[in-house]
Design a protein around this motif. Structure first.
Motif, PDB file in Angstrom:
ATOM      1  N   PRO A  75       0.840  -1.208   0.000  1.00 50.41           N
ATOM      2  CA  PRO A  75       0.000   0.000   0.000  1.00 50.41           C
ATOM      3  C   PRO A  75       0.871   1.252   0.000  1.00 50.41           C
ATOM      4  O   PRO A  75       1.947   1.274   0.624  1.00 50.41           O
ATOM      5  N   VAL A  76       0.425   2.290  -0.690  1.00 54.93           N
ATOM      6  CA  VAL A  76       1.273   3.455  -0.905  1.00 54.93           C
ATOM      7  C   VAL A  76       1.734   4.091   0.406  1.00 54.93           C
ATOM      8  O   VAL A  76       2.856   4.603   0.500  1.00 54.93           O
ATOM      9  N   ILE A  95      18.467  -2.831  -8.157  1.00 56.62           N
ATOM     10  CA  ILE A  95      17.477  -1.820  -8.520  1.00 56.62           C
ATOM     11  C   ILE A  95      16.244  -2.039  -7.664  1.00 56.62           C
ATOM     12  O   ILE A  95      15.688  -3.140  -7.625  1.00 56.62           O
ATOM     13  N   ILE A  96      15.821  -0.990  -6.974  1.00 60.80           N
ATOM     14  CA  ILE A  96      14.583  -1.043  -6.196  1.00 60.80           C
ATOM     15  C   ILE A  96      13.556  -0.173  -6.910  1.00 60.80           C
ATOM     16  O   ILE A  96      13.845   0.957  -7.319  1.00 60.80           O
ATOM     17  N   THR A  97      12.361  -0.696  -7.079  1.00 57.89           N
ATOM     18  CA  THR A  97      11.274   0.077  -7.663  1.00 57.89           C
ATOM     19  C   THR A  97      10.001  -0.223  -6.890  1.00 57.89           C
ATOM     20  O   THR A  97       9.917  -1.236  -6.186  1.00 57.89           O
ATOM     21  N   ASP A  98       9.042   0.680  -6.974  1.00 50.14           N
ATOM     22  CA  ASP A  98       7.796   0.479  -6.247  1.00 50.14           C
ATOM     23  C   ASP A  98       6.633   0.534  -7.234  1.00 50.14           C
ATOM     24  O   ASP A  98       6.821   0.786  -8.424  1.00 50.14           O
ATOM     25  N   THR A  99       5.419   0.289  -6.734  1.00 53.84           N
ATOM     26  CA  THR A  99       4.230   0.337  -7.592  1.00 53.84           C
ATOM     27  C   THR A  99       3.176   1.279  -7.030  1.00 53.84           C
ATOM     28  O   THR A  99       1.999   1.171  -7.359  1.00 53.84           O
ATOM     29  N   GLY A 100       3.598   2.202  -6.173  1.00 51.86           N
ATOM     30  CA  GLY A 100       2.651   3.126  -5.561  1.00 51.86           C
ATOM     31  C   GLY A 100       2.073   4.116  -6.558  1.00 51.86           C
ATOM     32  O   GLY A 100       2.744   4.517  -7.516  1.00 51.86           O
ATOM     33  N   SER A 101       0.842   4.550  -6.323  1.00 49.87           N
ATOM     34  CA  SER A 101       0.173   5.420  -7.288  1.00 49.87           C
ATOM     35  C   SER A 101       0.433   6.903  -7.047  1.00 49.87           C
ATOM     36  O   SER A 101      -0.106   7.749  -7.743  1.00 49.87           O
ATOM     37  N   THR A 102       1.244   7.242  -6.047  1.00 53.29           N
ATOM     38  CA  THR A 102       1.784   8.595  -5.922  1.00 53.29           C
ATOM     39  C   THR A 102       3.300   8.472  -5.840  1.00 53.29           C
ATOM     40  O   THR A 102       3.826   7.472  -5.366  1.00 53.29           O
ATOM     41  N   ILE A 189      -6.722  12.252 -13.330  1.00 51.45           N
ATOM     42  CA  ILE A 189      -7.390  11.233 -14.148  1.00 51.45           C
ATOM     43  C   ILE A 189      -7.716   9.951 -13.388  1.00 51.45           C
ATOM     44  O   ILE A 189      -8.464   9.117 -13.888  1.00 51.45           O
ATOM     45  N   SER A 190      -7.163   9.797 -12.167  1.00 54.98           N
ATOM     46  CA  SER A 190      -7.404   8.567 -11.414  1.00 54.98           C
ATOM     47  C   SER A 190      -7.931   8.828 -10.005  1.00 54.98           C
ATOM     48  O   SER A 190      -8.974   8.312  -9.620  1.00 54.98           O
ATOM     49  N   ILE A 239      -4.056   6.464  -0.657  1.00 51.13           N
ATOM     50  CA  ILE A 239      -3.737   7.235  -1.866  1.00 51.13           C
ATOM     51  C   ILE A 239      -4.162   8.687  -1.698  1.00 51.13           C
ATOM     52  O   ILE A 239      -3.416   9.616  -2.047  1.00 51.13           O
ATOM     53  N   SER A 240      -5.355   8.891  -1.157  1.00 52.76           N
ATOM     54  CA  SER A 240      -5.859  10.259  -0.986  1.00 52.76           C
ATOM     55  C   SER A 240      -4.961  11.068  -0.067  1.00 52.76           C
ATOM     56  O   SER A 240      -4.636  12.230  -0.354  1.00 52.76           O
TER      57      SER A 240
END
Length: 370
Positions: A75-76, A95-102, A189-190, A239-240
């Motif tokens: 969760p973000v 390499i570290i990457t995330d999938t958060g929407s912000t 948009i999301s 997210i909000s």
């Protein structure tokens, strides 16, 4: 680091996104070692039983040390803390990457906590469903979906290329942008649509109507535009909060537009009311064309089709028999600037478009290449 040097991928969090990533990578790179961790042992068990991962544990330190690329699929709101913990365990060159929407806060955290020998690239797959959990994950979730990347200024170009190549190999469309711009656009948009959809559902729910007719009649358009209100409330809470400032500004803009409409309605100003709807319609109708112009990724073939059952399946099967891969498909109704009532096939390149046109024309279909 190129794709050829990638040996092990670690997925931290086997929910919808993490599970789908693991499945997609397994399908595209069956020889790679995929490890995963999750707080739910049942998710790990399912992934192991399905052969999606090679190793799973509820303790992430061990799998993180082994990995060349680490996906943080939490969760973000939990990602900044998790990022600090993972960075302390990762191996040199990982390499570290995330999938958060912000992205802005997460990228700022990475700049503050990462050692120079660990590379971070913020990530946000523009894909998902209203369902959650590993059981909802699918290997084709990212196909033809934009996958936003927000690398640090210090992240080497080769690291970015490695991740872009990996994402492209699972069907995603990687797009690099600044984290602040990402949060502004995605907020509009999301994130904002989720707020508006939930506000609309709550407003309808509050109508005092003891016969409950609204539940029986709320179908069609209402269900379509409020579908996203069925998404995970805790996820959208996080997210909000994480995109608070952008969201507040966007909500203020919505209020201003509603205030204008209320004023036109109070005045009985038919021209202004029509222009309110017309302006929205013009932009909404332009979105597919804008996306096509911006990306130039696919070639569209328009096909006039008769209104009868099974015709779409026939066309898809026909192209499949000739090894023509359809990247996307949609149906459009009659419009002023496009052929009326037709099927739009998005194809990977010009050669595929020419071949598809030849095949369909030979079968008597009327086609238009654009």
């Amino acid at each position: 680091m190129g794709q050829s040097s990638i040996k092990t991928v670690a997925v931290v969090g086997l929910g919808l996104i993490g599970g789908s990533l693991a499945k997609a990578i397994r399908r595209s790179h069956p020889s790679w070692r995929i490890t995963a961790t999750d707080i739910e042992e049942k998710h790990i068990t399912m992934a192991l039983e399905e052969g999606v991962i090679d190793e799973g544990t509820t303790n992430f330190e061990d799998i993180v040390r082994q990995a060349n690329i680490i996906f943080l699929c939490a969760p973000v709101g939990a990602i900044p803390t998790l990022l600090k913990q993972v960075a302390a365990c990762a191996s040199d060159g990982a390499i570290i990457t995330d999938t958060g929407s912000t992205k802005e806060y997460i990228v700022r955290t990475a700049m503050e906590c990462l050692p120079p020998n660990i590379f971070f690239i913020g990530g946000h797959p523009m894909a998902g469903t209203e369902h959650s959990g590993y059981a909802a994950s699918i290997p084709h979730l990212f196909e033809n979906a934009y996958y936003i990347l927000t690398p640090l200024p210090s992240t080497p170009d080769q690291a970015v290329k490695s991740l872009k190549d990996l994402l492209s190999s699972i069907g995603a469309i990687p797009l690099v942008m600044e984290p602040q711009l990402h949060d502004k656009i995605v907020g509009a948009i999301s994130h904002l649509p989720h707020v508006v959809a939930s506000a609309l559902v709550n407003a309808v729910q509050d109508i005092d109507e003891p016969q409950h007719l609204k539940e029986r009649l709320a179908a069609g358009g209402f269900r379509d535009i409020t579908r996203i209100a069925s998404s995970n409330p805790k996820m959208w809470r996080d997210i909000s909060i994480s995109n608070r400032q952008q969201l507040l500004e966007l909500i203020d803009s919505i209020i201003q537009h509603l205030d204008k409409f209320c004023r036109y309605l109070n005045e009985g100003n038919a021209d202004k009311i029509e222009e309110f709807f017309s302006r929205a319609k013009r932009f909404r109708d332009s979105i597919p064309r804008l996306q096509s112009q911006a990306s130039s990724l696919y070639h569209d073939l328009y096909v006039d089709v008769p209104d009868r059952p099974g015709v779409i399946g026939e066309i898809a099967s026909l192209l499949g028999q000739h090894s023509i891969n359809i990247k996307n498909l949609r149906i459009i109704n009659s419009r002023e600037d496009e052929p009326g009532g037709c099927l739009v096939l998005s194809l990977q390149n010009a050669a595929s478009l020419r071949k598809a046109k030849e095949v369909l024309d030979a079968q008597g279909y009327k086609t238009y290449a654009k």
